[in-house]
Design an enzyme around this catalytic site. Structure first.
Site, PDB file in Angstrom:
ATOM      1  N   SER A  36       0.805  -1.224   0.000  1.00  0.00           N
ATOM      2  CA  SER A  36       0.000   0.000   0.000  1.00  0.00           C
ATOM      3  C   SER A  36       0.833   1.266   0.000  1.00  0.00           C
ATOM      4  CB  SER A  36      -0.933   0.004   1.207  1.00  0.00           C
ATOM      5  OG  SER A  36      -0.178  -0.122   2.388  1.00  0.00           O
ATOM      6  N   HIS A  55       1.181   3.997   7.134  1.00  0.00           N
ATOM      7  CA  HIS A  55       0.609   4.861   6.108  1.00  0.00           C
ATOM      8  C   HIS A  55       0.960   6.303   6.395  1.00  0.00           C
ATOM      9  CE1 HIS A  55      -2.725   1.894   4.647  1.00  0.00           C
ATOM     10  NE2 HIS A  55      -1.537   1.614   4.168  1.00  0.00           N
ATOM     11  N   ASP A  79      -7.988   5.738   4.822  1.00  0.00           N
ATOM     12  CA  ASP A  79      -8.027   4.563   5.682  1.00  0.00           C
ATOM     13  C   ASP A  79      -9.273   4.431   6.522  1.00  0.00           C
ATOM     14  OD1 ASP A  79      -4.461   4.541   6.457  1.00  0.00           O
ATOM     15  OD2 ASP A  79      -5.600   3.820   4.737  1.00  0.00           O
TER      16      ASP A  79
END
Lengths: 180, 167
Positions: A57, A96, A123
């Site tokens: 990701s 992230h 998210d």
């Protein structure tokens, strides 16, 4: 007859000393590894100072198998920082980037939204049911540096536990059979 | 002392130590780079400006973002992650940072760019404070290295203001 008993005794005592000293050596190696790990936890202020990137990701920046060095300071969390966080109820840390920050005037509490660079959506779908923002206590650390490819060993050992047992078995065998 | 096992072990340890040293030196060499990036952003249009049913203000903008980030690239740079954030203060929040657009620059040639785009991520406030709000547009960049320490910095462009009324 006396000397037979004497030599048998001396052989038994040598082996005992050798095994004992080998065990102490092994103990020293394991405890110094533990000291280094705990020391890193103290220095970086994060419960998990090194993490392995598990998903795609954050590509092309971070690939699967890279390791990230984390640091957690008291500095406020700002947009753009790459943070590692745990969602309530899930064990696997997620790495992230912060894309939205709202910091309260009165309490200084911060509400964060994150998104993986390579994901289309933010998210919110990953957060717990009804949770729209992350807060400071969810964050385990900020990524400050990275090394490529080094984390592949951990991924292989997690996904195929057989290999983990083989390696531990082989290491144990080496320790026992080595002469010093 | 001279068996294959000992020699292989010594060689492997030495190789890993040298590799780690090279990674550290590569990362350290990034400190000698003194970048001088530049950028400018125009708000071409306020597409719409509404209060959502949940009480939060939302605005949609069309922006023209141009920047020259070529001086950020070193031989140890894998990519530069750049994003534009709207930053403003409200009575409830001492700081709000909303990322409006981001992009990944993979090489030095692509680091001098301009883009004409509407905001990639929704500009939503926590509350209804955006009418007539003055805000900064800050271009942030994160230099992600091939190995080692990551660097981040920003360029603040101030003087933008949202309309006084919804439209």
């Amino acid at each position: 007859m006396e000397w037979i008993r004497e030599s048998v005794d001396s052989i038994k005592s040598i082996q005992f000393r050798q095994t004992l000293s080998q065990a102490v050596n092994l103990g020293l190696i394991l405890t110094s590894a533990l000291i280094i790990w705990k020391g890193l936890i103290c220095i970086t202020g994060s419960e998990s100072p090194v993490v392995v990137v598990l998903s795609e990701s954050m590509e092309p920046g971070f690939q699967r198998g890279d390791i990230l060095f984390l640091h957690m300071s008291k500095d406020p969390i700002r947009a753009g920082e790459i943070i590692v966080f745990n969602v309530d109820g899930h064990d696997i840390p997620i790495v992230h980037r912060v894309i939205k920050v709202h910091e309260r005037q009165d309490t200084g509490e911060v509400y964060i939204l994150t998104k993986g660079d390579n994901n289309h959506e933010d998210d919110r779908v990953l957060y717990a049911q009804g949770q729209h923002w992350l807060q400071r206590h969810h964050v385990m650390g900020r990524a400050v540096g990275f090394l490529p490819y080094v984390g592949w060993m951990t991924i292989i050992m997690t996904e195929k536990p057989v290999i983990k047992y083989i390696i531990i078995g082989a290491l144990g065998l080496l320790v026992i059979t080595s002469k010093d | 002392m001279h068996s294959f096992g000992y020699r292989a072990n010594a060689l492997l340890t030495f190789a890993v130590t040298i590799l780690a040293l090279m990674c550290a030196m590569a990362s350290f060499s990034d400190n000698f780079n003194h970048p001088s990036p530049s950028s400018s952003v125009q708000v071409l249009n306020v597409n719409w400006f509404q209060k959502q049913p949940n009480g939060n203000d939302e605005v949609s903008l069309t922006l023209n973002i141009s920047a020259d980030l070529q001086s950020l690239f070193t031989w140890n740079t894998k990519q530069v992650f750049v994003f534009l954030a709207a930053e403003y203060e409200t009575s409830k929040n001492s700081l709000n940072q909303i990322s409006l657009w981001d992009g990944i620059i993979a090489s030095k040639e692509h680091a001098k760019f301009w883009t004409h785009t509407s905001n990639k991520y929704r500009f939503i406030d926590q509350g209804s404070n955006l009418r007539g709000k003055e805000f900064n547009l800050t271009l942030h960049w994160h230099v992600m290295p091939k190995t080692g320490k990551m660097f981040a910095d920003k360029l603040v462009m101030s003087g933008y203001r949202l309309p006084k009324e919804y439209r």
